[in-house]
Design an enzyme around this catalytic site. Structure first.
Site, PDB file in Angstrom:
ATOM      1  N   ASN A  42       0.843  -1.196   0.000  1.00 39.65           N
ATOM      2  CA  ASN A  42       0.000   0.000   0.000  1.00 39.65           C
ATOM      3  C   ASN A  42       0.875   1.242   0.000  1.00 39.65           C
ATOM      4  OD1 ASN A  42       0.555  -0.819   2.755  1.00 39.65           O
ATOM      5  ND2 ASN A  42      -1.116   0.443   3.501  1.00 39.65           N
ATOM      6  N   ILE A  43       0.364   2.266  -0.688  1.00 38.42           N
ATOM      7  CA  ILE A  43       1.093   3.518  -0.851  1.00 38.42           C
ATOM      8  C   ILE A  43       0.124   4.646  -0.530  1.00 38.42           C
ATOM      9  CG2 ILE A  43       2.391   4.970  -2.463  1.00 38.42           C
ATOM     10  CD1 ILE A  43       2.799   2.305  -4.125  1.00 38.42           C
ATOM     11  N   GLU A  44       0.368   5.327   0.588  1.00 42.03           N
ATOM     12  CA  GLU A  44      -0.545   6.376   1.030  1.00 42.03           C
ATOM     13  C   GLU A  44      -0.181   7.727   0.429  1.00 42.03           C
ATOM     14  OE1 GLU A  44      -1.851   4.476   5.311  1.00 42.03           O
ATOM     15  OE2 GLU A  44      -0.475   6.179   5.325  1.00 42.03           O
ATOM     16  N   CYS A  53      -4.091   0.607  -2.527  1.00 37.55           N
ATOM     17  CA  CYS A  53      -3.950  -0.593  -1.702  1.00 37.55           C
ATOM     18  C   CYS A  53      -2.906  -1.545  -2.282  1.00 37.55           C
ATOM     19  CB  CYS A  53      -5.283  -1.325  -1.597  1.00 37.55           C
ATOM     20  SG  CYS A  53      -6.585  -0.375  -0.799  1.00 37.55           S
ATOM     21  N   GLU A  55      -3.170  -4.743  -2.823  1.00 36.23           N
ATOM     22  CA  GLU A  55      -3.746  -5.671  -3.793  1.00 36.23           C
ATOM     23  C   GLU A  55      -3.845  -5.036  -5.174  1.00 36.23           C
ATOM     24  OE1 GLU A  55      -6.034  -6.227   0.165  1.00 36.23           O
ATOM     25  OE2 GLU A  55      -4.923  -4.656  -0.867  1.00 36.23           O
ATOM     26  N   CYS A  91     -10.274  -4.563   0.754  1.00 36.28           N
ATOM     27  CA  CYS A  91     -11.392  -3.612   0.758  1.00 36.28           C
ATOM     28  C   CYS A  91     -12.307  -3.896  -0.434  1.00 36.28           C
ATOM     29  CB  CYS A  91     -10.878  -2.180   0.722  1.00 36.28           C
ATOM     30  SG  CYS A  91     -10.231  -1.653  -0.884  1.00 36.28           S
ATOM     31  N   CYS A  94     -10.755  -3.174  -3.927  1.00 33.39           N
ATOM     32  CA  CYS A  94      -9.829  -4.228  -4.359  1.00 33.39           C
ATOM     33  C   CYS A  94     -10.579  -5.480  -4.798  1.00 33.39           C
ATOM     34  CB  CYS A  94      -8.841  -4.558  -3.244  1.00 33.39           C
ATOM     35  SG  CYS A  94      -7.622  -3.244  -2.990  1.00 33.39           S
TER      36      CYS A  94
END
Length: 150
Positions: A42-44, A53, A55, A91, A94
Site C-alpha cells: 500500500n502507498i498512502e 492498496c 492488492e 477492501c 480491491c
C-alpha cells in the site's frame, strides 16, 4: 507449496509499504496464470483518496506487464513494524478489481498472519454479488475489444 510462496511475498512487500498517515502496512503476493508472482504494497498519500492498496498495486503492476489471468493472491496487513496479529481482508474496491480479472468461483484469496496461520476464501465468498464483465454480457478480457468493435 504455492500458498507459502505467496504469503512470503505478501509479508516481504509489507515492509516496502509507504504508510506515514495510517501506520497500517499491507503487502500482497499475486499469482498470475503464467506462474509469475507479483508483489504489491500500500502507498498512502496526504490527500488520502489517491492512496493505493497493496492488492491493486500488485494487480496493476501485473496487468502493466501484460498479465490477464490470475489464480490467487495472499494478503498480510497490520501495524507497520509489527507482525500481523489478525487477518486483513481486501477492501471493496480491491475486491471489485479482482472481479474484473478473476473467476470469482476459482480465484483464491489467502488472508495471512504468517506462513503457517492463514485462511483461504474464493473471491465469490468475499464478494457474493460482484459486478464484472459477465454482467455486461462480456467474458473476462473482452471489455476493451467490445468498445473498439463498435
Amino acid at each position: 507449496m504455492r500458498d507459502a510462496e505467496l504469503i512470503r511475498t505478501a509479508l516481504k512487500m509489507r515492509k516496502k509499504s509507504y504508510v506515514p498517515y495510517s501506520g497500517f502496512a499491507v503487502g500482497a503476493g499475486l499469482l498470475a496464470g503464467s506462474g509469475e508472482i507479483y508483489g504489491g504494497c500500500n502507498i498512502e498519500n496526504a490527500a488520502y483518496t489517491p492512496t493505493n492498496c497493496a492488492e491493486r498495486t500488485a494487480f496493476f503492476r501485473a496487468v502493466s506487464e501484460g498479465e490477464r489471468e490470475f489464480s490467487a493472491i495472499a494478503i498480510a496487513g497490520g501495524p507497520a513494524g509489527q507482525e500481523p496479529a489478525d487477518y486483513c481482508a481486501p477492501c471493496g474496491v480491491c475486491r471489485q478489481v479482482m472481479m474484473e480479472f478473476c473467476d470469482p468461483d476459482t480465484f483464491q484469496v489467502i488472508l495471512a498472519k504468517s506462513e503457517t496461520e492463514y485462511q483461504v476464501f474464493t473471491l465469490r465468498e468475499l464478494l457474493p454479488c460482484g459486478f464484472g464483465p459477465a454482467d455486461l454480457g462480456l467474458q473476462k478480457g473482452q471489455a476493451g475489444n467490445k468498445k473498439n468493435s463498435q
